[in-house]
Design an enzyme around this catalytic site. Structure first.
Site, PDB file in Angstrom:
ATOM      1  N   SER A  73       0.868  -1.166   0.000  1.00  0.00           N
ATOM      2  CA  SER A  73       0.000   0.000   0.000  1.00  0.00           C
ATOM      3  C   SER A  73       0.910   1.223   0.000  1.00  0.00           C
ATOM      4  O   SER A  73       1.330   1.715   1.043  1.00  0.00           O
ATOM      5  CB  SER A  73      -0.892  -0.009   1.248  1.00  0.00           C
ATOM      6  OG  SER A  73      -1.592   1.203   1.375  1.00  0.00           O
ATOM      7  N   HIS A 186      -3.184  -5.788   2.485  1.00  0.00           N
ATOM      8  CA  HIS A 186      -2.292  -6.714   3.178  1.00  0.00           C
ATOM      9  C   HIS A 186      -2.896  -8.099   3.379  1.00  0.00           C
ATOM     10  O   HIS A 186      -2.281  -8.959   4.009  1.00  0.00           O
ATOM     11  CB  HIS A 186      -1.889  -6.140   4.546  1.00  0.00           C
ATOM     12  CG  HIS A 186      -1.011  -4.951   4.445  1.00  0.00           C
ATOM     13  ND1 HIS A 186      -0.664  -4.189   5.545  1.00  0.00           N
ATOM     14  CD2 HIS A 186      -0.392  -4.379   3.379  1.00  0.00           C
ATOM     15  CE1 HIS A 186       0.128  -3.200   5.157  1.00  0.00           C
ATOM     16  NE2 HIS A 186       0.297  -3.299   3.854  1.00  0.00           N
ATOM     17  N   GLU A 195      -5.255  -2.383   8.749  1.00  0.00           N
ATOM     18  CA  GLU A 195      -4.593  -2.889   9.948  1.00  0.00           C
ATOM     19  C   GLU A 195      -5.410  -2.563  11.193  1.00  0.00           C
ATOM     20  O   GLU A 195      -5.778  -1.402  11.414  1.00  0.00           O
ATOM     21  CB  GLU A 195      -3.192  -2.284  10.109  1.00  0.00           C
ATOM     22  CG  GLU A 195      -2.254  -2.568   8.952  1.00  0.00           C
ATOM     23  CD  GLU A 195      -0.897  -1.902   9.137  1.00  0.00           C
ATOM     24  OE1 GLU A 195      -0.560  -1.534  10.280  1.00  0.00           O
ATOM     25  OE2 GLU A 195      -0.187  -1.729   8.134  1.00  0.00           O
ATOM     26  N   LYS A 416       5.430   0.685  14.784  1.00  0.00           N
ATOM     27  CA  LYS A 416       4.540  -0.356  14.275  1.00  0.00           C
ATOM     28  C   LYS A 416       5.374  -1.260  13.389  1.00  0.00           C
ATOM     29  O   LYS A 416       6.036  -0.823  12.448  1.00  0.00           O
ATOM     30  CB  LYS A 416       3.340   0.226  13.521  1.00  0.00           C
ATOM     31  CG  LYS A 416       3.643   1.193  12.407  1.00  0.00           C
ATOM     32  CD  LYS A 416       2.394   1.621  11.653  1.00  0.00           C
ATOM     33  CE  LYS A 416       1.875   0.518  10.763  1.00  0.00           C
ATOM     34  NZ  LYS A 416       0.807   1.002   9.830  1.00  0.00           N
TER      35      LYS A 416
END
Length: 446
Positions: A73, A186, A195, A416
């Site tokens: 992404s 993802h 996420e 992260k």
């Protein structure tokens, strides 16, 4: 050994300190510390795609090695990741041209330079490239060299990388964002949000926080299995179930937190919506509906009312400046609004966002801009304007752990780097656990 303070001095503001910290790199007299060679090769990333690894030789010795990650992404304004485009090899994703640029062009420019002159080394590469987006040499070639030299500089001065970066400012252990439920680009699921992460912000030490995050990951697995939804994992190691609506992901996150024996006061939720991925001229496509910026903002506000959400990354399209600014003005007092595709770790984009009040935090990805120096400059601009910095991996990762040391050395306070699964993600957490043996400070940014 006699130590002299020398030319490299990089100033940036710390997230929790209004005074600028000065980073001095020291040079000893027992060795020259000059670059005598650069080597590069193609290796594979966590998705099985080629990427670049660079070796830096100092005084004839291999002292620095770094591997470059790759995103799925990706923002339209990121620096160029050079690929060969030869469909007969690695589906066009080969990196032989980038490797050649390291060994045939960049090496010639940097030979004989002091390896601890990080700013000068990076500026020489930027000048050699001569384009605004690293299209000549490739950001993957340049970043590989930049990080390898950073590692070599730390080795020359016999310092751990985080301390070489942080200098006298010391280190701060970051609160991890563990991506335990994957969607979007993802994962092969119907979930739009890319996420769903847990943030163990209410703990006294990094080790305790990480343990809580890991236990929550396993609790989520148990919850999904009980409901017949346990399948594969996404690019970053999080579970990737099909769900009837994106909000169901939030419900599962709360179930996992409480199922692991924690409260939502000590364990919060962070989202990377990656809204650019589901935005078209018609609007934002979520849960089978097409929403305007204002309607999507209303969805987020409703979620903030119901769930312990601490951070929302890329809540709007990378060019929807009005949507960003409107939401941050309305909700920025109770949620971290993080620009990733919006800023792509570049000072020019960040400066525009600061002027518009578009966000209150920047995601930091080294390969979006292409050099260590430019990354630190963007971080400095962010912190000096009251923005948080969140150090980040990419979905296509390697065993390289540079970002763990970067997070601690710059005192960013947040990182992260995926689920506690797959060695490309776990390598960063393990490096942080090693660093935590020497760095005690750990505090919540919220």
């Amino acid at each position: 050994m006699k130590i002299n303070l020398v030319a490299f001095q990089l100033e940036f503001h710390l997230p929790y300190d209004s005074k600028p910290a000065v980073h001095w790199i020291v040079s000893g007299n027992t060795m020259s510390g000059h670059i005598t060679g650069l080597d590069a090769r193609m290796i594979l990333d966590s998705r099985g795609n080629p990427t670049v690894e660079v070796d830096c030789y100092v005084d004839g010795n291999l002292l620095g090695r770094a591997a470059v990650p790759s995103g799925a992404s990706t923002g339209a304004y990121e620096s160029l990741e050079m690929r060969d485009g030869d469909a007969s090899r690695y589906l066009g994703k080969g990196v032989s041209r980038a490797v050649e640029n390291v060994t045939e062009r960049i090496e010639e420019a940097l030979l004989g330079m002091p390896v601890d002159e990080q700013r000068i080394l990076d500026e020489l590469m930027i000048e050699l490239d001569g384009t605004p987006n690293k299209a000549n040499l490739g950001a993957n070639a340049m970043l590989g060299v930049s990080m390898a030299c950073l590692h070599a500089g730390a080795a020359v001065h016999e310092l751990p990388l985080w301390k070489y970066i942080g200098g006298v400012a010391g280190g701060l252990m970051p609160v991890p964002m563990l991506n335990i439920l994957n969607g979007g680009a993802h994962a092969a699921s119907n979930v739009d949000v890319q996420e769903f992460m847990v943030m163990p912000h209410g703990f006294d030490t990094f080790e305790e926080g990480l343990r809580a995050g890991v236990e929550t990951y396993h609790a989520l697995k148990k919850e999904l299995k009980a409901d017949g939804l346990l399948g594969g994992v996404g690019d970053e190691g999080g579970f990737a179930p099909n769900l009837p609506a994106n909000e169901e992901g939030l419900k599962y996150m709360v179930r996992a937190i409480e199922g692991a024996g924690y409260s939502v006061e000590e364990m919060g939720i962070a989202l990377d919506v990656a809204a650019t991925e589901f935005h078209t001229d018609a609007g934002y496509h979520m849960d089978g509906k097409i929403l305007s910026s204002d309607e999507l903002a209303d969805v987020y506000s409703g979620w903030l009312d119901e769930y312990p959400i601490l951070s929302i990354e890329d809540g709007f399209d990378e060019d929807d400046w009005r949507g960003w600014a409107t939401f941050t003005k309305r909700e920025g007092h109770r949620v971290q609004s993080v620009g990733d595709d919006l800023f792509v770790t570049q000072s020019e984009r960040l400066a525009q966002g600061i002027e518009l009040g578009a966000a209150n935090a920047m995601l930091v990805k080294l390969n979006q801009v292409g050099t260590v120096t430019e990354t630190l400059e963007s971080m400095d601009l962010a912190t000096s304007n009251g923005y948080n910095n969140v150090i980040s991996h990419r979905s296509g990762e390697t065993e390289d752990v540079t970002i763990a040391d970067l997070a601690v050395g710059t005192r960013a306070g947040q990182i992260k780097t995926g689920a506690p699964a797959r060695s490309d993600r776990v390598a960063k957490y393990n490096q942080l656990l090693r660093i935590a043996e020497d760095v005690d400070e750990y505090r919540s940014p919220f």
